[in-house]
Scaffold this motif. Structure first.
Motif, PDB file in Angstrom:
ATOM      1  N   ASP A   1       0.907  -1.092  -0.152  1.00 24.44           N
ATOM      2  CA  ASP A   1       0.053  -0.052   0.041  1.00 24.44           C
ATOM      3  C   ASP A   1       0.929   1.064  -0.028  1.00 24.44           C
ATOM      4  O   ASP A   1       2.177   0.999  -0.312  1.00 24.44           O
TER       5      ASP A   1
ATOM      6  N   ARG B   1      -4.263  -1.472  11.393  1.00 26.29           N
ATOM      7  CA  ARG B   1      -4.943  -1.951  10.374  1.00 26.29           C
ATOM      8  C   ARG B   1      -4.938  -3.856  10.538  1.00 26.29           C
ATOM      9  O   ARG B   1      -4.076  -4.167  11.246  1.00 26.29           O
ATOM     10  N   SER B   2      -6.075  -4.215   9.996  1.00 24.87           N
ATOM     11  CA  SER B   2      -5.907  -5.769  10.133  1.00 24.87           C
ATOM     12  C   SER B   2      -6.442  -6.439   8.854  1.00 24.87           C
ATOM     13  O   SER B   2      -7.231  -5.898   8.147  1.00 24.87           O
ATOM     14  N   PHE B   3      -5.921  -7.581   8.477  1.00 27.15           N
ATOM     15  CA  PHE B   3      -6.162  -8.506   7.428  1.00 27.15           C
ATOM     16  C   PHE B   3      -6.363 -10.116   7.785  1.00 27.15           C
ATOM     17  O   PHE B   3      -5.699 -10.474   8.716  1.00 27.15           O
TER      18      PHE B   3
ATOM     19  N   TRP C   1      -3.966 -11.915   1.551  1.00 25.55           N
ATOM     20  CA  TRP C   1      -4.547 -11.176   2.734  1.00 25.55           C
ATOM     21  C   TRP C   1      -5.643 -10.335   2.196  1.00 25.55           C
ATOM     22  O   TRP C   1      -5.653  -9.249   1.462  1.00 25.55           O
ATOM     23  N   GLN C   2      -6.786 -10.463   2.903  1.00 31.97           N
ATOM     24  CA  GLN C   2      -8.022  -9.662   2.625  1.00 31.97           C
ATOM     25  C   GLN C   2      -8.296  -8.728   3.835  1.00 31.97           C
ATOM     26  O   GLN C   2      -8.110  -9.044   4.996  1.00 31.97           O
ATOM     27  N   PRO C   3      -8.799  -7.490   3.391  1.00 26.18           N
ATOM     28  CA  PRO C   3      -8.931  -6.338   4.630  1.00 26.18           C
ATOM     29  C   PRO C   3      -9.966  -6.753   5.482  1.00 26.18           C
ATOM     30  O   PRO C   3     -10.999  -7.469   5.123  1.00 26.18           O
TER      31      PRO C   3
ATOM     32  N   ALA D   1      -9.535  -2.387   8.154  1.00 21.93           N
ATOM     33  CA  ALA D   1      -8.240  -1.857   7.730  1.00 21.93           C
ATOM     34  C   ALA D   1      -8.210  -0.329   7.107  1.00 21.93           C
ATOM     35  O   ALA D   1      -7.479   0.017   6.311  1.00 21.93           O
ATOM     36  N   THR D   2      -9.248   0.365   7.682  1.00 25.50           N
ATOM     37  CA  THR D   2      -9.348   1.734   7.282  1.00 25.50           C
ATOM     38  C   THR D   2      -9.315   2.698   8.442  1.00 25.50           C
ATOM     39  O   THR D   2      -9.447   2.290   9.661  1.00 25.50           O
TER      40      THR D   2
END
Length: 365
Positions: free
Chosen positions: A237, A273-275, A284-286, A289-290
């Protein structure tokens, strides 16, 4: 009976037998009980929620006036030994800007503030020099405790007795040089914050670069701590959106893994943030995460004793086990993190970071 009649009746006859068999199977399932001595089915597994709220203590661990000239304690790693004693490893920063490692232990969190801090650069063979961002765990296949930390490269020390801070071995490197993929993408960042997690077959080394990339290296469980390679970018990112302070956990009772990574928000404050992924080599999917929907941010934390930090920065979730699987209980999430007085300023090493303990308040379990 004519043949045509027999052909019509046979399917009905077969269907009737099928219905009876199906009904019998359903009744058997509903009415069956475990045989004597058998283990009944476990509870339904719990997955992670999609949002998180927390309540935090004030500082539970602060620098001690013990002659070390420490101005900050940071980057905590926490494990519990087989006797229930807590062990916290942390980075300390001195007034001269020296980064080193310290250890403290206690049987109850109410004792954390007063527990003695042992400075590992003088207490053990870890020795002086740049040492920071520890990660502690018990590696069951070798019956040894490992402390992974950064020295410019990913390094480690070991001990058989986590209760003896003098017993840690001299540093060795997990990797002898910076991988090509890191050098090609690091920009003006730093390769740092090394975190190990293993499944049944492999051990993985996750790392950050202060430039928006999450890296993963690997070796086999049998070869650990040697043989790390095949380094690749697994998440990327903008620079501040994936900055540093990462950790990866297995969610107890599932094949889900949770990755948390520190970011710097638009207001300059740090948050997590986390995934999630199915397996350590999955995508890895959110999850949360914002900035508006984070894993942990001061705007989603209550402070019963008074708000003391706007940073929810480099820390670790308290694990359900102390071994290399890094297993967490999704019904009991607690985060040991670093925070600081929001009015503090100055050179990064001199910022007055302290350690606080946050507990999730909106568990769905």
């Amino acid at each position: 009976m004519p043949l045509t009649h027999r052909l019509r009746l046979r399917p009905r006859h077969r269907r009737r037998h099928a219905y009876v068999a199906l009904l019998s199977a359903l009744l058997a399932t509903c009415l069956s009980v475990p045989a004597k001595g058998a283990t009944p089915a476990g509870p339904l597994r719990q997955d992670l929620p999609g949002s998180f709220r927390w309540s935090s203590t004030g500082p539970v661990i602060s620098p001690q006036q013990d002659g070390s000239n420490s101005v900050a304690v940071k980057d905590p790693s926490v494990v519990q030994d087989k006797n229930g004693r807590w062990h916290v490893f942390m980075t300390t920063a001195s007034t001269s800007g020296d980064w080193s490692l310290a250890h403290t232990s206690f049987s109850d969190w109410s004792q954390a503030a007063g527990a003695k801090q042992n400075h590992l650069e003088t207490a053990s063979r870890i020795g002086p020099g740049y040492r920071a961002a520890p990660h502690a765990f018990y590696f069951a296949p070798k019956d040894e405790w490992y402390l992974v930390y950064q020295t410019g490269l990913p390094s480690y020390s070991t001990t058989k007795d986590i209760n003896d801070p003098t017993s840690w071995s001299a540093p060795k490197n997990l990797m002898s040089s910076v991988p090509d993929v890191v050098r090609q993408n690091i920009g003006n960042g730093n390769w740092l914050d090394f975190y190990v997690i293993c499944d049944d077959a492999k051990c993985f080394l996750f790392s950050a670069d202060d430039n928006g990339h999450v890296y993963r290296s690997e070796t086999t469980v049998a070869n650990f701590p040697n043989g790390f390679g095949n380094t690749k970018i697994v998440l990327q990112d903008s620079r501040f959106a994936l900055f540093e302070g990462g950790a990866v956990y297995r969610v107890k009772g599932t094949d889900t893994y949770l990755l948390i990574w520190e970011a710097i928000g638009g207001d300059g404050n740090r948050y997590y943030r986390s995934f999630t992924s199915k397996g350590l080599t999955g995508t890895w999917q959110p999850l949360a995460a914002t900035e508006a929907k984070p894993f942990a941010r001061s705007t989603d934390v209550t402070f019963p004793g008074g708000a003391w930090t706007k940073d929810i920065s480099h820390g670790e979730l308290i694990r359900a086990t102390n071994d290399q699987t890094m297993t967490i209980d999704p019904c009991r999430l607690r985060l040991l993190y670093q925070g600081r007085n929001p009015n503090s300023s100055g050179e990064y090493s001199q910022l007055p970071y302290r350690l606080g303990l946050a507990t999730q308040t909106d568990s769905t379990c």
